[in-house]
Design an enzyme around this catalytic site. Structure first.
Site, mmCIF file in Angstrom:
data_model
loop_
_atom_site.group_PDB
_atom_site.id
_atom_site.type_symbol
_atom_site.label_atom_id
_atom_site.label_comp_id
_atom_site.label_asym_id
_atom_site.label_seq_id
_atom_site.Cartn_x
_atom_site.Cartn_y
_atom_site.Cartn_z
ATOM 1 N N LYS A 254 0.873 -1.184 0.000
ATOM 2 C CA LYS A 254 0.000 0.000 0.000
ATOM 3 C C LYS A 254 0.897 1.216 0.000
ATOM 4 C CE LYS A 254 -4.416 1.104 0.317
ATOM 5 N NZ LYS A 254 -5.614 0.295 -0.014
ATOM 6 N N ASP B 92 -6.912 4.407 -4.598
ATOM 7 C CA ASP B 92 -7.575 4.268 -3.296
ATOM 8 C C ASP B 92 -8.191 5.643 -3.034
ATOM 9 O OD1 ASP B 92 -7.612 2.144 -0.924
ATOM 10 O OD2 ASP B 92 -7.351 4.074 0.040
#
Ligand code: GLU
Length: 460
Positions: free
Chosen positions: A140, A180
């Protein structure tokens, strides 16, 4: 564990001691990382029965290893605004685990981004990506950059600066970022453009969530939201319930939320409320998703403006109030910890029947405990929102083969993946003594595959 042989006689105690010992260790090693510790604790609580049944995971130190990222990259991102003023933000990429495939996970641009948030998200991604059954590891990234009120050119310059540094650490077989919160198709294209500029030529499959006109997959945009509904529908079905005729609340109005609303409505639900970071709208006649798309996907507008198009809608400042609206199904699709204990109490008092998490870790531990105690059906994020990254993996496949699947082909595959995830969560929950508890099921099913891969690949 020093006394493995001795405690073999009491496998339950062995498992409890092990989990306790490792949790104390990571608490000490990651001080103040509230979200990361919250995410690890939830997993640890679920895994006790795994360790008492399979003590070889203890011998191989799986828990100690799986909670320490392969590496964390942080870097300076300097950029110039439209007035010529220089700003500095911090960029991150957490490469957590690559035992199942290249690091895979989104990039988040939001002022709340810090090491704890990046690590919790990358950690969750390990189990989520494992559940998809696709060959993807977990990572991430992001930045504390706030895209709100920035011009298009400011965003472009920021992304170019961000990617100039990050490009050294990613690639189709190494690490494949996507979007995201705060990062959509436009930002992914800016990232892709800068990456290709720096590497020469046009490398396929470095990013997912691209524009379908330039190598993206059809159905990726819809995948997280649709996937959440497909998963929730499976959960409802085995409990003789369905979306048809039910009242639904969906928090957020971004990519996940919009397509969760769209699919829920298609299945016969009435969505009565949605929100953004400033407040929420409530419409007893049902939310019109096309209007939300117009405001959010095309207009970059606040949800407050929905009222201008639909006079029956009411707008309220502050988003937490959304959970006091009466509903059968609640779909938190905005951000982490948006449903706390107080919000959970309101939902329970209003006789909510099911919760499905479209966002990552939107419910606090106290909220989840309350739902479980009250027998409310609960679809955890790792499983329920895995559709996005599952279709990202399909985008990687299409890029490797240099061909494009149709929307229907992708949607069919997504449905199948969500079905399989549901089945593996359900059977793990039964096998390990918590039948129907999909939180435990998702954590265990996601864990086992990665743990076995880690053992197969040797200790490092
Ligand atoms: N950011 C999404 C998630 O939380 C998608 C990641 C991806 O497609 O790589 O799973």
């Amino acid at each position: 564990m020093s006394n493995l042989n001795e405690t073999y006689e009491d496998p339950k105690k062995l498992a409890n001691d092990y989990v306790h010992e490792v949790y104390s260790l990571i608490k000490k090693r990651n001080p103040g990382e509230v979200e990361f510790l919250q995410a690890t604790r939830e997993i640890f609580d679920s895994l006790r029965p795994v360790f008492s049944k399979n003590p070889h995971y203890i011998r191989d130190g799986i828990l100690e290893r799986i909670t320490e990222p392969d590496r964390i990259i942080t870097f300076r991102v300097a950029w110039e605004d439209d007035q010529g003023k220089v700003h500095v933000n911090r960029g991150y990429r957490v490469q957590f685990n690559s035992d199942l495939g290249p690091y895979k996970g989104g990039i988040r641009f939001h002022p709340s981004v810090n090491t704890s948030i990046m690590k919790f998200l990358a950690f969750e991604q390990i189990f989520k990506n494992s559940l998809t059954g696709q060959p993807i590891g977990a990572g991430k990234g992001g930045s504390d950059f706030d895209p709100k009120n920035k011009s298009e050119r400011e965003i472009m310059r920021f992304v170019q600066s961000f990617m100039t540094e990050l490009s050294k650490y990613i690639g189709p077989d190494l690490d494949v970022p996507a979007g995201d919160i705060g990062v959509g198709r436009r930002e992914v294209e800016y990232m892709s453009g800068q990456y290709n500029r720096l590497h020469g030529g046009h490398k396929a499959g470095v990013f997912t969530g691209k524009d379908p006109n330039y190598g993206g997959s059809l159905g990726r945009k819809e995948a997280t939201g649709y996937g959440t509904i497909y998963f929730a529908e499976e959960m409802l079905r085995v409990n003789d319930l369905s979306f048809k005729g039910s009242r639904v609340i969906v928090s957020g109005s971004g990519n996940v939320s919009i397509y969760a609303m769209e699919k829920a409505i298609e299945l016969g639900a009435k969505v009565v409320a949605c929100s953004d970071s400033s407040g929420y709208i409530y419409d007893e006649n049902g939310i019109n998703v096309e209007t939300v798309k117009l405001l959010k996907e095309e207009g970059n507008k606040r949800i407050k403006e929905y009222k201008k198009f639909h006079s029956s809608a009411k707008y309220f400042d502050e988003c937490t109030g959304i959970w006091s609206i009466n509903c059968d199904i609640a779909l938190p699709c905005a951000t982490q910890n948006e449903i706390d204990e107080a919000a959970a109490h309101k939902l329970v008092n209003n006789n909510v029947k099911a919760i499905a998490e479209g966002a990552n870790m939107p419910c606090t531990k106290e909220a989840i405990d309350l739902f479980v105690e009250n027998g409310i059906l609960f679809a955890p994020a790792k499983a329920a929102n895995a559709g996005g990254v599952a279709v990202s993996a399909m985008e990687m496949s299409q890029n490797s083969m240099r061909l494009n699947w149709t929307f229907d082909e992708v949607d069919e595959k997504l449905k199948q993946v969500m079905h399989e995830i549901f089945q593996s969560c359900l059977s793990a929950s039964k096998e390990y003594g918590h039948p129907g508890n999909l939180i435990v099921g998702a954590n265990i099913a996601g864990f086992l595959k990665v743990a076995d891969a880690m053992i197969a690949h040797g200790i490092r």
